[in-house]
Design a protein around this motif. Structure first.
Motif: not given
Length: 572
Positions: A346-348, A382-383, A508-509, A513-514
């Motif tokens: 998930r890391l950009s 959390l994401a 937030y998106e 999405a999760g």
């Protein structure tokens, strides 16, 4: 699906009552200390003829009585096919069919008569019956298993000498399907020297499987005696059924290969495959996130595997997929490596750079920080948790029935396990009902694991929400100590907040999405978080009743529940 034994020297703990001075078995009967019996719950199996101590030898089958590749290739009609391309399975299967064609004239007729005329392996299922596996990865595997059989049959037919042999004996694909299933379900895979070989042994192949028996402990090939030896895995009383282990096989493996499934199987697992973008910068991180290799054991299957790991040379042409496989089990429904890889995935690039700096400042390699239970950033974690929960929830939703429906069906529709199924095919309606039960048992086991995985994620998500609110509450407390209101601070920082808007919206998106929780809990979690920030803006976060506004107290650090003046620490 085979009855697996690790490749190692077999050293049974033999009772002196069954071993002579020269090390050979002194059991008078070829059945040893067991005899066939039809059990109401498991069907045909073997029971002890007297009380047996743990480790005592139950049965020994000489190699010359077993079906195996070397014996098959020595059979006259197969020996004539020396130039043919035959796998081990094909050689044994053809040997079975040629001997069965002899009827009572075969020296192995008694053993052949003891074999089931049909199996419940998915190789024999109709498409309607296979549909009961919908939602499980085993549906695709069952279809591939059938395709492999058909490909093997086509390969045999493509060889003129083999095709002529099959035609001469009137052997078609259905006969081959039976022989193929017989080898897959009834042969033991044992260590012979440094190799694994299949032995299909009379009498031995009537032992039933139990997950209570440690894999690799019940049987093996004794090189010195050239016998397949079975020892008691536990003390048994006279008349009690003796079991062996078919290995650490899940219900999916048992069903495809053996045609049966257990109501509860401790070796059941759900596979999660993760694909991350790997470039030269991320390569070391993704390699180092792998867990330490566990000691060799068949008690628990490895829960991690690289499926695709590019080397640095391959990355010179640009990013490549980095694919890992994670097994969720009842004993370990949320492996730490799974969460670590989800965090990394998930890391950009910007986040990766920021967290590399954070980890370096803390004197910790980034991969250790990602494996730690304490996250580097509550919102980012959390994401990641929401993304993983969505994957698992989608897996659970893919089944055509609920867990409650499956358990209710299993409770009221226990299949007939009697001996009739061993000696003659069941009527079509009874066979279809049995196969539906087997598929449902497989699905139910997977659903229990997924439910346990989701249950393990829920408190983590609540803790991350709590941490996000706690950080704001700590800031509000500092403002109060300075004689100011938190909303005044927010007002003064409006320009900074507006500049951060794209990043906040993107985060937030990702969370939206999760999935943060199941059912109404997700809405409750979002609602109480909004309420918490309204309380913070109004300066009511330290009120003794602030915590009472929380639907999920563990996710709220405010008020009398332990937040507010205490700095936001504590619980509900």
């Amino acid at each position: 699906p085979e009855r697996l034994t690790p490749v190692r020297r077999f050293e049974p703990m033999l009772s002196m009552s069954t071993v002579s001075e020269d090390g050979c078995s002194s059991l008078a009967s070829p059945w040893g200390l067991v005899e066939p019996y039809d059990f109401p719950d498991t069907g045909r199996g073997l029971r002890c003829v007297r009380a047996v101590a743990e480790g005592e030898e139950l049965l020994a089958v000489p190699l010359e009585e077993c079906w195996h590749e070397m014996a098959a290739r020595r059979a006259p009609e197969l020996a004539a096919l020396a130039d043919a391309s035959l796998s081990e399975t094909d050689a044994i299967a053809l040997h079975l069919l040629l001997e069965r064609a002899k009827g009572d004239g075969s020296e192995r007729a008694a053993h052949l008569r003891s074999m089931p005329p049909v199996y419940d392996s998915t190789l024999f299922w109709s498409e309607a019956e296979l549909a009961h596996l919908r939602g499980s990865d085993w549906l695709d595997l069952a279809r591939r298993f059938a395709e492999e059989l058909e490909a093997d049959w086509a390969a045999l037919q493509s060889q003129p000498a083999v095709a002529a042999l099959l035609s001469r004996h009137g052997l078609g694909i259905e006969a081959y399907r039976w022989a193929y299933a017989t080898v897959k379900s009834r042969a033991a895979e044992v260590g012979m020297g440094d190799e694994k070989k299949r032995l299909l042994a009379p009498r031995f192949d009537m032992f039933n499987h139990s997950t209570a028996v440690a894999p690799g402990s019940s049987h093996g090939y004794d090189e010195a005696r050239q016998q397949l030896v079975v020892v008691a895995a536990a003390p048994y009383g006279a008349g009690e059924q003796a079991f062996i282990s078919y290995g650490g096989a899940s219900n999916g493996s048992l069903l495809l290969g053996g045609g049966f499934a257990l109501r509860r199987n401790r070796f059941d697992a759900v596979e999660v495959t993760l694909t991350a973008k790997c470039d030269a910068r991320r390569w070391l991180l993704l390699m180092m996130l792998a867990p330490e290799a566990p000691p060799p054991s068949q008690e628990e299957p490895p829960n991690f595997e690289y499926l695709q790991a590019p080397d640095q040379e391959q990355l010179r042409d640009g990013p490549k997929p980095f694919v890992t496989r994670h097994l969720l089990t009842a004993a370990n429904p949320l492996p730490p490596a799974l969460l670590a890889y989800v965090r990394a995935e998930r890391l950009s690039d910007v986040e990766l750079e920021a967290y590399e700096k954070k980890a370096k400042a803390a004197g910790t390699p980034l991969w250790e920080a990602l494996r730690s239970p304490a996250p580097l950033d509550a919102a980012l974690d959390l994401a990641a948790l929401a993304a993983l929960r969505r994957v698992l929830a989608d897996k659970l939703d893919a089944y055509p029935t609920t867990a409650e429906q499956d358990e209710a069906f299993l409770d009221k529709a226990e299949p007939d396990a009697g001996a009739a199924h061993e000696t003659a095919p069941l009527p079509a309606e009874a066979a279809a009902a049995r196969r539906r039960w087997l598929a449902t048992a497989l699905r139910a086991g997977e659903k229990r694991i997924l439910a346990a995985s989701l249950a393990a994620l829920d408190p983590l998500a609540e803790a991350r929400v709590r941490e996000v609110v706690r950080l704001a509450a700590a800031q509000a407390q500092s403002c109060r100590k300075a004689g100011a209101a938190w909303r005044q601070l927010i007002g003064r920082r409006q320009a900074s907040l507006e500049a951060a808007r794209p990043r906040v919206v993107a985060m937030y998106e990702r969370i939206e999405a999760g999935s943060l929780a199941g059912g109404d809990k997700e809405g409750a979690l979002l609602a109480q978080t909004c309420a918490s920030f309204f309380l913070l803006l109004e300066g009511r976060d330290a009120h003794p009743l602030a915590h009472a506004t929380a639907y999920l107290p563990a996710a709220c650090p405010l008020g009398g529940g332990g937040g507010g003046e205490g700095g936001g620490e504590g619980g509900g």
